[in-house]
Design a protein around this motif. Structure first.
Motif, PDB file in Angstrom:
ATOM      1  N   LEU B 760      49.042  90.200  81.206  1.00  0.00           N
ATOM      2  CA  LEU B 760      48.174  89.959  80.331  1.00  0.00           C
ATOM      3  C   LEU B 760      48.812  90.501  79.311  1.00  0.00           C
ATOM      4  O   LEU B 760      48.966  89.825  77.896  1.00  0.00           O
ATOM      5  CB  LEU B 760      46.445  90.314  80.596  1.00  0.00           C
ATOM      6  N   VAL B 761      48.800  91.919  79.311  1.00  0.00           N
ATOM      7  CA  VAL B 761      48.700  93.042  77.436  1.00  0.00           C
ATOM      8  C   VAL B 761      50.352  92.811  77.428  1.00  0.00           C
ATOM      9  O   VAL B 761      50.432  92.218  76.249  1.00  0.00           O
ATOM     10  CB  VAL B 761      48.447  94.318  78.505  1.00  0.00           C
ATOM     11  N   ARG B 762      51.119  91.431  78.040  1.00  0.00           N
ATOM     12  CA  ARG B 762      52.514  91.844  77.701  1.00  0.00           C
ATOM     13  C   ARG B 762      52.182  90.067  77.139  1.00  0.00           C
ATOM     14  O   ARG B 762      52.890  90.461  75.605  1.00  0.00           O
ATOM     15  CB  ARG B 762      53.709  91.048  78.751  1.00  0.00           C
ATOM     16  N   ALA B 763      51.824  89.234  77.278  1.00  0.00           N
ATOM     17  CA  ALA B 763      51.640  87.869  76.623  1.00  0.00           C
ATOM     18  C   ALA B 763      50.569  88.102  75.575  1.00  0.00           C
ATOM     19  O   ALA B 763      51.456  87.800  74.192  1.00  0.00           O
ATOM     20  CB  ALA B 763      51.107  86.690  77.662  1.00  0.00           C
ATOM     21  N   ILE B 764      49.987  88.811  75.388  1.00  0.00           N
ATOM     22  CA  ILE B 764      49.221  89.396  73.722  1.00  0.00           C
ATOM     23  C   ILE B 764      50.362  90.254  72.932  1.00  0.00           C
ATOM     24  O   ILE B 764      49.326  90.525  72.239  1.00  0.00           O
ATOM     25  CB  ILE B 764      47.421  89.639  73.695  1.00  0.00           C
ATOM     26  N   GLY B 765      51.028  90.901  73.497  1.00  0.00           N
ATOM     27  CA  GLY B 765      51.516  90.999  71.613  1.00  0.00           C
ATOM     28  C   GLY B 765      52.282  92.634  72.594  1.00  0.00           C
ATOM     29  O   GLY B 765      52.773  93.603  72.260  1.00  0.00           O
ATOM     30  N   MET B 766      52.496  93.099  73.817  1.00  0.00           N
ATOM     31  CA  MET B 766      52.104  94.309  73.711  1.00  0.00           C
ATOM     32  C   MET B 766      54.108  94.836  73.972  1.00  0.00           C
ATOM     33  O   MET B 766      54.186  93.849  75.391  1.00  0.00           O
ATOM     34  CB  MET B 766      51.523  94.918  75.008  1.00  0.00           C
ATOM     35  N   THR B 767      54.629  96.032  73.476  1.00  0.00           N
ATOM     36  CA  THR B 767      56.287  95.255  74.072  1.00  0.00           C
ATOM     37  C   THR B 767      56.428  95.917  74.798  1.00  0.00           C
ATOM     38  O   THR B 767      55.894  97.211  75.793  1.00  0.00           O
ATOM     39  CB  THR B 767      57.082  96.049  72.637  1.00  0.00           C
TER      40      THR B 767
END
Ligand SMILES: Nc1ncnc2c1ncn2[C@@H]1O[C@H](COP(=O)(O)OP(=O)(O)O)[C@@H](O)[C@H]1O
Ligand SMILES: [Mg+2]
Lengths: 242, 853
Positions: B760-767
């Motif tokens: 989830l956090v990767r999807a919303i933009g965490m590198t």
């Protein structure tokens, strides 16, 4: 009309070269206009999620091109895609939208803070106000109902004023009332704040909130309705199934 | 059913690896401990066996009952006992042996009087543990043999000369050969110097006496029988022991010195197994919960509960067996590694005997590993198979609220332990005995220490949330904030993971503080008690041996010297029946000799039968001014003295000498002309270094007498303590290894469980780097949590044990550099531990993670 995102001749093949090859998208060309609420419908396995993932930069196309604004996604590195998603795209998934250890407010600020920015407080407060989440902000996801969680997810998706919001069956797990609340909010975000939203759904009632409904079958757009009500959508589905 | 188990394990390779990893470490430590000890025992036994192989039986003098540690003479046995021995049926040959302390000329920069002793040895005829391996045996007075290590160290060869002495002056000896020992070079043992037999007797004051006899038995005779006959014949004069028993006994003794290593290995084994059992428990809980539906389905299809239980347990047992076998291999490798570290770090060189892997060791490892795995899986398996089939098929399984026995037990135990340690310190401090207890304070503190570890281990779960919140307070970056919350969300898991560092660091910190404090207390006492500007003392192994009064005469004449106070020791058994010395003092130099305070009576009365007493001893014995006291003087019988002065010694060193009589009285009792130490005051304007230099130049031809000043003395005392520092560092390293393994496993598990969240956090933009950072911070926080608990325990126990062992007047020294190093080292360990799991998290396939089935 300005285009927020579009795909040209998009093909997506899973398991290429193997016997289990699946063509999920079979040459889709589609424009999503700015400031409008679009819906994508189609039977299970028709390629709705695949299309959304490829348009949002979560997945790459086998052939063709996908654009957000004037950026071609295929030319970006993984890191650039991540940053594009962070800065330009909002997401609402069907479930598990929130980080369980963070409060509602922290979840809403998450993309902004991942980017290392300070949240735009005025805008965020406006969003929260509309979503009627005021008293839930300090709660963790486990203390909220499914409807509340999805509204927090919607607030998070909009908190950075993204160029486009992708929602994959956002009301799929909700009861009718909660679904109505969420969808009306998405509608208002488009009407009042000029946001661009694309939603995947299989629920005709949900689709009726949209300005435009695109029907997908076997990885191809097969029909389209403008400003439909639920009955029109249902008719169209029956027609396609026939 | 077995097929299902195997397939499950195979399909979840990563999970199986996780389950196994913790067990592997634990079993590895257990096996390493046993292999290490067994190898040592075998090695030392074989060393001593070959050392004694030349003789079948050794005949040694009976230890005299009034053996006095201050009267450092080695016991002897009359030379003519040999005839008696030869008369015994079955005795083939008898070889007399001599051993005594000698001194080799000091090496450049060598600090005299410290380090392993140097023995002068000689043997005559027959069998011996010594042999001439090169050159020839000494034939005249001034010829010696040196062992290979000494020759090498001093860059000497046969034909060179070396200065050797006993108590007298150095004399120049020619090196005529190389001395070999049947047992080879054991590295940290004493140095041996071979002498001509009669010369050795004369030098070491053994006229007509020898140190022991080596006896060989006629081939075919029963050694044990001959041994018994000798013992019967020698009744009271000496005792015989077979070489076999002697070898075993000696190996046992030596090994005890290294036994602490074994203890530590087993402690770390315990820690890893406890951590391991929690990893297994957690993993199985997750696994079983995921498979609740599958299990429910199997129940519906008619599988009994027992069958399901067996299925889950079979998985655990398979994991346990495989992990134990891998652990055993690692353990054997680790034992080899530890040996290497010990030799490499210079702690000592160990006999090379190869690794001894007993069958029992493998069985113990296997049983421990498998049992841990099975027991840890038992509870989750029992719970999961206990639910009704229909409930299992439904979506949610209600979670019962866990009981909180651990909180109350932990709290109670911790409190009781803290109280115990504090009580122990009060008891130890309180010399007047106001706080009475039935328990020995050191024992009480020890029990408290153990209880504290267990108590805090239980309590760690409850402390995890607040302490990590505190530790993570300064963290502002989003990734670190999420990490902090992640570490707090599963307090039990965080606590058990951190526990390995807690226990390891706690032990290390306690040892470090205790040893530094003891060291500093000694040094402070030395500094306080040091009077004058320089002290002249015997060097070599026996600091209680005397030196000629001529030394004092010559020092007195030096222009750099103002005054000299002479002290001479008289071995006694004191009023309490304890071996001791009476110190001979000259009343007119007493101000230079002793740093005394609060004198009752007068020093000038300490003449003839006058006696001065340290106040602590007066309090103990109830003696007052004018009272009579009888001292048993070793070698001269009883003599009655009158108490003329009672005083305190500055710095309150309780174990320094208590009994003081007049110098002349000592001379009268023993007609020796030796002093035991000289306290020298410098002439005006002469600095202590120049003074020491002048004295040592004057004493150049006196063996084993050296002047030092306070700065040098402290340096000398510190020197051997450096080895301890190395050892503490080694233990720190071990505990960090255990901790790293635990953290790696826990994080793997956590990352696995949080797949969706990370997606989830990767999807919303965490590198990816941010995801790595998130996992890294979690590891750091867990490690620091363990470090904080461990250091807190360590500092508290370090204080408690220091005060308890030293009592009043202890100086507590917390080696802050160690504490800081422990804290940051733990952080670094956390970073290292996070590398793999962080990578796994960063690599995660976003789409698959967010896919919703
Ligand atoms: N990772 C994947 N690997 C293989 N096939 C996939 C994968 N993801 C989707 N598919 C296949 O692609 C087709 C379209 O899937 P999807 O886009 O999820 O459809 P929808 O969202 O409309 O139900 C389906 O036939 C599906 O089985
Ligand atoms: Mg879908």
């Amino acid at each position: 009309m300005e285009v927020a995102a579009h795909v040209v001749d998009a093909r997506k093949v899973y398991g290429e070269g193997t016997t289990a090859e699946v063509v999920a998208l079979d040459g889709v060309t589609l424009d999503l206009e700015k400031g409008r609420f679009g819906a994508i419908m189609g039977p299970s396995g028709s390629g709705k999620s695949t299309l959304m993932h490829c348009m949002a930069g979560l997945d790459s196309l086998t052939e063709g091109s996908a654009w957000i604004g004037d950026v071609e996604l295929g030319s970006l590195t993984d890191k650039e895609l991540t940053i594009l998603r962070r800065d330009k795209v909002g997401f609402v998934f069907q479930a598990f939208n929130l980080v369980p250890t963070l409060t509602a407010a922290e979840n809403i600020d998450l993309p902004v803070r991942i980017a290392g920015h300070e949240p735009d407080a005025a805008w965020r407060d406006q969003v929260i106000e509309i979503l009627d989440l005021g008293d839930r902000l300090t709660h963790r996801p486990s203390e909220m109902s499914g409807g509340q969680q999805q509204r927090v997810a919607a607030a998070r998706a909009l908190a950075r004023k993204p160029d486009i919001v992708f929602a994959d069956e956002p009301s799929g797990n909700l009861d009718t009332t909660s679904a109505h609340e969420l969808l009306s909010f998405l509608r208002r975000a488009v009407d009042e704040f000029g946001q661009t939203i694309v939603m995947v759904t299989h629920d005709p009632a949900a689709a009726s909130y949209a300005d435009r409904v695109v029907f997908l079958r076997d990885g191809l757009p097969v029909a389209e309705l403008a400003d439909p009500d639920a009955n029109q959508v249902l008719d169209q589905i029956k027609q396609l199934e026939a | 059913m077995l097929t299902i188990s195997l397939r499950n394990l195979w399909e979840h390779k990563l999970r199986s690896f996780l389950l196994g990893g913790a067990i592997v470490t634990g079993v590895a430590f257990v096996v390493a401990a046993f292999v290490f000890t067994d190898s040592l025992r075998a090695g030392f036994t074989s060393v001593f066996q070959s050392a004694f192989a030349a003789v079948d039986i050794q005949v040694t003098p009976i230890q005299p009952e009034d053996l006095n540690e201050f009267n450092f003479e080695l016991p002897t046995i009359p030379e003519d006992v040999a005839d008696e021995l030869l008369a015994i049926d079955g005795v083939e040959a008898v070889s007399p042996q001599i051993q005594g302390f000698v001194i080799l000329e000091p090496l450049e920069g060598e600090l005299p009087g410290f380090g392993p002793p140097t023995f002068g040895v000689a043997w005559e005829g027959g069998p011996s543990a010594f042999e001439v391996v090169d050159g020839r045996a000494p034939e005249t007075d001034l010829e010696v043999l040196l062992d290979a290590a000494t020759l090498e160290e001093r860059e000497l060869a046969i034909g060179d000369t070396i200065r050797v002495a006993t108590a007298g002056a150095f004399e120049e000896y020619e090196i005529v050969g190389e001395l070999g020992f049947a047992f080879g070079d054991i590295g940290f043992g004493p140095t041996f110097v071979g002498l001509e037999f009669e010369r050795a007797q004369e030098l070491l004051g053994m006229d007509g006496e020898v140190s022991n006899f080596g006896v060989t038995v006629v081939p075919g005779e029963d050694v044990d029988r001959v041994n018994a006959d000798i013992n019967a014949a020698l009744d009271g004069v000496g005792e015989a022991i077979t070489s076999q028993s002697a070898a075993e006994q000696s190996a046992e003794d030596l090994q005890e010195g290294l036994g602490f290593f074994n203890t530590f290995l087993l402690i770390f084994a315990g820690i890893s197994l406890v951590t391991g059992s929690f990893v297994v428990y957690n993993a199985f809980r997750v696994v079983v919960a995921q498979r609740t539906r599958e299990l429910g389905l199997l129940r519906v299809l008619g599988a009994t509960r027992a069958e399901l239980l067996r299925m889950v347990l079979t998985e655990a047992v398979i994991v346990g067996v495989v992990a134990s076998l891998i652990g055993a291999v690692f353990g054997i490798a680790a034992a080899a590694f530890i040996r290497w570290v010990i030799e490499f770090s210079g702690v000592g060189s160990l006999p090379d005997s190869g690794l001894v892997v007993e069958f029992d060791t493998l069985v113990i490892g296997l049983v421990v590993g498998t049992t841990t795995a099975a027991l840890s899986a038992l509870i989750p398996a029992f719970r999961a198979t206990g639910i009704s089939p229909m409930a299992a098929l439904r979506d949610q399984v209600e979670v019962k609220r866990a009981s909180r026995w651990w909180l109350w037990t932990g709290l109670g135990l911790t409190t009781a332990s803290v109280v115990a340690v504090v009580l122990a310190t009060m008891q130890a401090r309180d010399t007047a005995g106001a706080v009475q207890g039935n328990v020995d304070p050191i024992q009480l503190a020890g029990i408290g220490a153990l209880g504290l570890f267990v108590g805090l281990f239980l309590l760690a779960r409850a402390l995890a949330r607040p302490v990590i919140a505190g530790l993570g307070r300064p963290l502002r970056r989003l990734t670190s904030v999420i990490a902090r919350e992640n570490a707090r969300r599963t307090p039990r898991r965080t606590a058990t993971t951190a526990a390995s560092l807690m226990i390891g660091l706690g032990l290390v910190a306690t040892v470090a503080i205790l040893s530094t404090s003891v060291e500093d207390t000694i040094l402070e006492a030395v500094e306080e008690a040091f009077t004058g500007d320089a002290i002249v003392q015997p060097t070599g192994f026996n600091v209680f041996s005397g030196f000629s009064t001529e030394v004092g005469d010559r020092v007195e004449t030096l222009p750099e010297v103002d005054r000299v106070a002479r002290l001479t020791y008289l071995p006694i058994t004191d009023a309490s029946g304890i071996p001791n010395v009476a110190v001979g003092i000259e009343p007119d130099t007493i101000d230079l000799a002793i740093n005394f305070e609060d004198v009752e009576g007068s020093w000038s009365d300490v003449v003839g039968d006058g006696l001065a007493l340290q106040r602590i001893e007066a309090d103990n014995t109830g003696l007052g001014i004018g009272d009579e006291v009888t001292l048993d003087i070793i070698g001269a019988g009883e003599r009655t003295f009158v108490v003329r002065a009672i005083f305190d010694i500055g710095g309150g060193v309780s174990d320094s000498q208590s009994w003081y009589i007049n110098y002349e009285t000592v001379r009268e009792i023993n007609d020796q002309t030796t002093d035991n130490s000289l306290i020298v005051a410098a002439a005006e304007g002469v600095d202590p270094d120049a003074l020491v230099e002048a004295i040592n130049a004057e004493l150049e031809d006196f063996a084993g007498v050296t002047a030092t000043n306070i700065a040098q003395l402290i340096e000398q005392i510190r020197q051997p303590l450096l080895a301890l520092t190395g050892m503490i560092a080694g233990l720190l390293f071990l505990s960090v290894i255990v901790a790293v393994v635990g953290i790696v496993l826990t994080l793997y598990l956590a990352v696995n469980e949080r797949t969706r969240e990370i997606g989830l956090v990767r999807a919303i933009g965490m590198t990816r780097p941010q995801v790595r950072q998130m996992v890294r911070w979690e590891a750091i926080l867990i490690a620091l949590y363990g470090a904080v608990l461990g250091l807190a325990i360590g500092i508290f126990l370090g204080w408690g044990l220091t005060v308890t062992t030293i009592g009043e007047g202890s100086s507590l020294t917390i080696p802050w550099s160690w504490v800081v190093a422990g804290f940051f080292g733990s952080g670094i360990a956390g970073v290292l531990a996070s590398l793999l799991p962080a990578n796994q998290a960063a690599k995660l396939d976003v789409l698959r993670a967010i896919a919703y089935e």
